[in-house]
Write an enzyme that holds these catalytic residues in place. Structure first.
Site, short mmCIF file in Angstrom:
data_model
loop_
_atom_site.label_atom_id
_atom_site.label_comp_id
_atom_site.label_asym_id
_atom_site.label_seq_id
_atom_site.Cartn_x
_atom_site.Cartn_y
_atom_site.Cartn_z
N ARG A 1 18.27 -35.19 -3.05
CA ARG A 1 19.17 -34.04 -2.84
C ARG A 1 19.95 -33.67 -4.10
O ARG A 1 21.10 -33.24 -4.02
CB ARG A 1 20.18 -34.32 -1.72
CG ARG A 1 19.60 -34.56 -0.37
CD ARG A 1 18.99 -33.29 0.22
NE ARG A 1 18.69 -33.45 1.62
CZ ARG A 1 17.60 -34.03 2.10
NH1 ARG A 1 16.68 -34.50 1.27
NH2 ARG A 1 17.38 -34.12 3.39
N GLU B 1 36.08 -24.89 -3.42
CA GLU B 1 36.11 -26.31 -3.18
C GLU B 1 37.40 -26.66 -2.47
O GLU B 1 38.48 -26.46 -2.99
CB GLU B 1 36.02 -27.10 -4.50
CG GLU B 1 34.66 -27.04 -5.14
CD GLU B 1 34.31 -25.66 -5.75
OE1 GLU B 1 35.24 -24.84 -5.89
OE2 GLU B 1 33.14 -25.44 -6.06
N CYS C 1 22.39 -30.62 7.59
CA CYS C 1 23.12 -31.90 7.62
C CYS C 1 24.38 -31.82 6.78
O CYS C 1 24.37 -31.34 5.64
CB CYS C 1 22.22 -33.02 7.08
SG CYS C 1 21.01 -33.57 8.29
#
Ligand code: FAD
Ligand code: EPU
Length: 316
Positions: free
Chosen positions: A172, A291, A219
């Site tokens: 990933r 963020e 996910c």
């Protein structure tokens, strides 16, 4: 009402709700630059920007983001699967350029019909090629870097072509710094048959049967050390937990789904809750725009959200 304008180099600019571009269906307004060639991309990168792919891994704030949001269209969303005669032989085929803005699912279907193998393990990932490469999206049946010959990466003022060997890629993670834009890639594929590719695709597809069908960014957390984060969240008893209109999916505990009208803060609250309750540090897979520090601490005291690859100024 949306207002549309054009940049000097001809990029279309629109102020739009980003929720329409995300698989979670959440995200407030931003100035979206639809760039269809390198000149337009270069102009778009002259002010703080973010690059948006298929929006399938993003949780975007309801207030949106102040930066320009770039989308690859036109020539940067086209694909040329013609074999390169210099690099192709009876076993292996290297394609022409495939744009970062190309939708991955359609590409995977086409490769199956052509009997070209190496990327079929990524079936079912609703990304664009650029976003899937940036994350090295995949499953246990294969990942994007299995089928990459080379990548064109653009930063403000520079265009570079690199190979996978130039990058510290892994699970990933492509190793490409945030803000570096994958404009196009060339694929390295094994010549097979449509039937064989279909069989592998079916295996990968079957592994997803238990995943929820609702609006979701996939996910939430990476699997720590190969252990299913979903299993850990499930064992913590969190399946079916709801905050506002966001829910930890009863089908698979690592998916957060939008029941309709979820706010980004609902999703953040669930991420915090999971981190507070699972006894192992969990690294976020979702990307939060902007963020947002997560309050929940992992067992080792880490995990305040600072792990997101932060700067758009990193170098390769
Ligand atoms: P986005 O979500 O738009 O963006 C994600 C990140 O990529 C951002 O940092 C963005 O700036 C960056 N980015 C986007 N385009 C570019 C570009 N051209 N150049 C550089 N950076 C770029 N993931 C898996 O790995 N395996 C799975 O099996 C899987 N299954 C999923 C199933 C569902 C139903 C959903 C909704 C998601 C799933 N995902 C899966 C997650 C997601 O699809 C991947 O993380 C994918 O890589 C995100 O790509 P994207 O184009 O949607 O990128
Ligand atoms: N499990 C549970 N409870 C759950 C979820 C899973 O007990 O709520 C168990 C399953 O029963 C199984 C094991 O955990 O025994 C593994 O589950 P699964 O096969 O669903 O795989 P995963 O590791 O949870 C990974 C990827 C998915 C990918 C699937 C299929 C990560 C973080 N997730 O899930 O990728 O689609 O394998 O290959 O690596 C994504 O990254 O967004 C994503 C969806």
């Amino acid at each position: 009402m949306t207002t549309t304008s054009s940049s000097r180099s001809g990029a279309r600019i629109e102020r739009l709700a980003l929720s329409r571009f995300t698989t979670l269906g959440v995200g407030g307004p931003a100035e979206v630059w639809f760039v269809s060639d390198h000149a337009q991309l270069h102009e778009a990168m002259q002010a703080p920007y973010r690059i948006l792919g298929g929006g399938s891994n993003l949780v975007i704030a309801d207030d949106g983001v102040p930066e320009r949001v770039i989308r690859l269209t036109g020539a940067l969303a086209e694909r040329d699967l013609t074999p390169d005669p210099e690099l192709s032989d009876e076993e292996q085929l290297v394609t022409g350029w495939v744009g970062g803005g190309v939708p991955l699912p359609g590409l995977i279907r086409t490769l199956q019909k052509l009997g070209l193998s190496n990327l079929e393990g990524t079936v079912g990932i609703p990304a664009q090629v650029g976003g899937a490469v940036w994350m090295n999206a995949g499953t246990r049946y294969g990942e994007m870097f299995d089928g990459l010959h080379s990548l064109e990466i653009v930063t403000p003022g520079e265009v570079r072509v690199v190979t996978p060997d130039d990058l510290p890629w892994g699970y990933r993670d492509s190793g490409i710094p945030r803000g570096h834009i994958v404009t196009r890639v060339r694929l390295k594929l094994r010549r097979s048959t449509p039937q064989e590719v279909l069989e592998k695709m079916t295996l990968a597809d079957t592994a997803r049967k238990g995943q929820p069908k609702m609006k979701t960014p996939g996910c939430a957390f990476k699997n720590p050390g190969g252990v299913s984060a979903g299993r850990l969240i499930d064992e913590a008893g969190l399946k079916g937990t709801r905050v506002g209109q966001a829910l930890i999916a009863p089908e698979h505990a690592n998916f957060i789904v939008n029941l309709g009208g979820a706010a980004a803060a609902d999703v953040h609250a669930l991420l915090d809750l999971i981190r507070g309750r699972v006894g192992l540090p969990l690294e976020l897979e979702y990307e939060l725009w902007p963020e947002a520090p997560l309050a929940g601490l992992a067992a080792d005291g880490s995990g305040t959200g600072g792990e997101q690859r932060a700067a758009s100024t990193g170098t390769l």
